[in-house]
Motif scaffolding. Sequence first.
Motif, PDB file in Angstrom:
ATOM      1  N   ILE A  95      -6.327  -2.623  -0.880  1.00 25.17           N
ATOM      2  CA  ILE A  95      -7.087  -2.258   0.306  1.00 25.17           C
ATOM      3  C   ILE A  95      -8.182  -3.204   0.790  1.00 25.17           C
ATOM      4  CG2 ILE A  95      -6.684   0.039  -0.098  1.00 25.17           C
ATOM      5  CD1 ILE A  95      -9.399   0.358  -1.572  1.00 25.17           C
ATOM      6  N   SER A 105     -11.179   6.651   4.293  1.00 23.64           N
ATOM      7  CA  SER A 105     -11.563   7.071   2.692  1.00 23.64           C
ATOM      8  C   SER A 105     -10.650   8.056   2.494  1.00 23.64           C
ATOM      9  CB  SER A 105     -13.076   7.256   2.415  1.00 23.64           C
ATOM     10  OG  SER A 105     -13.254   7.659   1.008  1.00 23.64           O
ATOM     11  N   PHE A 113      -5.042  -1.171  -6.906  1.00 23.40           N
ATOM     12  CA  PHE A 113      -5.000  -0.521  -5.706  1.00 23.40           C
ATOM     13  C   PHE A 113      -6.287  -1.100  -4.867  1.00 23.40           C
ATOM     14  CE2 PHE A 113      -6.331   3.044  -2.920  1.00 23.40           C
ATOM     15  CZ  PHE A 113      -5.175   3.437  -2.262  1.00 23.40           C
ATOM     16  N   ASN A 114      -7.154  -1.305  -5.558  1.00 20.87           N
ATOM     17  CA  ASN A 114      -8.431  -2.139  -4.761  1.00 20.87           C
ATOM     18  C   ASN A 114      -8.225  -3.282  -4.244  1.00 20.87           C
ATOM     19  OD1 ASN A 114     -11.247  -1.719  -3.867  1.00 20.87           O
ATOM     20  ND2 ASN A 114     -11.827  -3.263  -5.586  1.00 20.87           N
ATOM     21  N   ARG A 120      -3.576   8.866  -0.868  1.00 20.36           N
ATOM     22  CA  ARG A 120      -2.642   8.114  -1.407  1.00 20.36           C
ATOM     23  C   ARG A 120      -2.681   7.500  -2.799  1.00 20.36           C
ATOM     24  NH1 ARG A 120       1.086   6.770  -2.714  1.00 20.36           N
ATOM     25  NH2 ARG A 120       2.541   4.809  -2.480  1.00 20.36           N
ATOM     26  N   PHE A 121      -3.749   7.787  -3.205  1.00 18.73           N
ATOM     27  CA  PHE A 121      -3.938   7.526  -4.753  1.00 18.73           C
ATOM     28  C   PHE A 121      -3.612   8.613  -5.581  1.00 18.73           C
ATOM     29  CE2 PHE A 121      -6.294   6.818  -8.783  1.00 18.73           C
ATOM     30  CZ  PHE A 121      -6.122   5.524  -9.175  1.00 18.73           C
ATOM     31  N   LYS A 165      -7.844   8.967   3.352  1.00 14.39           N
ATOM     32  CA  LYS A 165      -6.230   8.470   3.280  1.00 14.39           C
ATOM     33  C   LYS A 165      -6.276   7.494   1.961  1.00 14.39           C
ATOM     34  CE  LYS A 165      -4.866   7.962   8.367  1.00 14.39           C
ATOM     35  NZ  LYS A 165      -4.218   7.164   9.162  1.00 14.39           N
ATOM     36  N   TYR A 166      -7.438   6.814   1.546  1.00 12.72           N
ATOM     37  CA  TYR A 166      -7.235   6.309   0.476  1.00 12.72           C
ATOM     38  C   TYR A 166      -7.046   7.290  -1.002  1.00 12.72           C
ATOM     39  CZ  TYR A 166      -8.622   1.900   2.990  1.00 12.72           C
ATOM     40  OH  TYR A 166      -8.511   0.716   3.596  1.00 12.72           O
ATOM     41  N   GLY A 223      -7.419  -1.614   8.003  1.00 10.85           N
ATOM     42  CA  GLY A 223      -7.921  -0.793   6.988  1.00 10.85           C
ATOM     43  C   GLY A 223      -7.602   0.919   7.250  1.00 10.85           C
ATOM     44  N   TYR A 224      -7.983   1.594   6.309  1.00 10.28           N
ATOM     45  CA  TYR A 224      -7.618   3.034   6.509  1.00 10.28           C
ATOM     46  C   TYR A 224      -8.806   3.758   6.239  1.00 10.28           C
ATOM     47  CZ  TYR A 224      -2.573   1.857   6.392  1.00 10.28           C
ATOM     48  OH  TYR A 224      -1.498   1.121   6.831  1.00 10.28           O
ATOM     49  N   TYR A 283       0.843  -1.207  -0.004  1.00  7.80           N
ATOM     50  CA  TYR A 283      -0.115  -0.011  -0.207  1.00  7.80           C
ATOM     51  C   TYR A 283       0.953   1.371   0.127  1.00  7.80           C
ATOM     52  CZ  TYR A 283      -3.259   3.668   1.689  1.00  7.80           C
ATOM     53  OH  TYR A 283      -3.901   4.888   2.014  1.00  7.80           O
ATOM     54  N   LEU A 305     -13.407   7.741  -2.752  1.00  4.76           N
ATOM     55  CA  LEU A 305     -12.415   7.105  -3.459  1.00  4.76           C
ATOM     56  C   LEU A 305     -13.092   7.069  -5.093  1.00  4.76           C
ATOM     57  CD1 LEU A 305      -9.568   6.125  -4.288  1.00  4.76           C
ATOM     58  CD2 LEU A 305     -10.173   3.980  -3.520  1.00  4.76           C
TER      59      LEU A 305
END
Length: 240
Positions: free
Chosen positions: A56, A68, A52-53, A74-75, A70-71, A65-66, A34, A101
Motif C-alpha cells: 500500500i 482506509s 501488506f504495508n 482487504r486485510f 478498503k485496507y 491508493g485506496y 494487493y 488499519l
Amino acid sequence: MCNTAKDIWKTLLITYQGNNQVKDNKINLLVQQYEQFVIFKEESIDSAFARFNTIITSLKALDEGYSSKKYVRRFLRALHLKWRAKVTAIEESKDLTSQSLDELIGNIKVYEMIIKKDSEIVKAKVERKSLALKAKKEYSDEECSTSGSEDEEYGMVVRDFKKLFKRRGKFMRQPQNDKNTFQRSCDDKNGKSDRKCFRCGDPNHLIGECPNPPRDKNQRAFVESSWSDSGEKDDEKVNN
C-alpha cells in the motif's frame, strides 16, 4: 547535468517512477499483489502486516491508493481460516468505516497472543500425556522381560537338576567294601569261590571251623598261628 530545480525534479521522477508507461506497469503489478494478498496459516501478524504495508505504501508513492476502510476489509479477507471466529466478532462489534488499519492490527495481535498461549498449554498437556504413556509402556515391557527372564532361569535350573540327577543315577558307584562283598557273595552263590577247608577240602567252611581233628601237632600249631589268622581275616572280610 541539471541546470534548474525543475530539471532535477523531472530526473528524480523518471529515475524512481519512470515515465508514464513504466508507472502504469508498476501500478498494475502492485494492484495485482494487493488483490492477491494472502496471510499464511503459520505466519505472524507482524510479518503479514509488513508485507501488506509495503504494497500500500508503494501504491501511494505512485499516486494510486485506496481508502482506509478498503485496507481494513482487504486485510480481514486475507486472514487464514483459523482467524474466522475473530474476523466475525470484529465485523459484528466494530464499525469498520471508522476503524483504522493500525487499530485493527493491534486488536488482532492481542488475539494472536491468546491463541499462542492456549496452543502452548495444549501442547504441554499432550507432551505430558505422551511421556506418561511412554513410561507406562516401558514399565510394562520391563516387567514382561523380567518375568520372562525369571521363567527362563527357573527352566534352566530344572534342566540342570534333571541332567545332574540322570548323571548321578547313571554313574553311581557302590562302596568298595560293599562291592567286594557283593561280588564275593555272587561268586559263592554261583560256585565260583576257590576257598575251601585246608584240612578236609570242604568248600562250605574254613579250616578254623573244620570239625575234623588235626593230623599232628605241627599242623595244629601251624593252623593256630597262620591259617587261623588268615581265616579270621577272610571271615572279617566276608562279614564286612
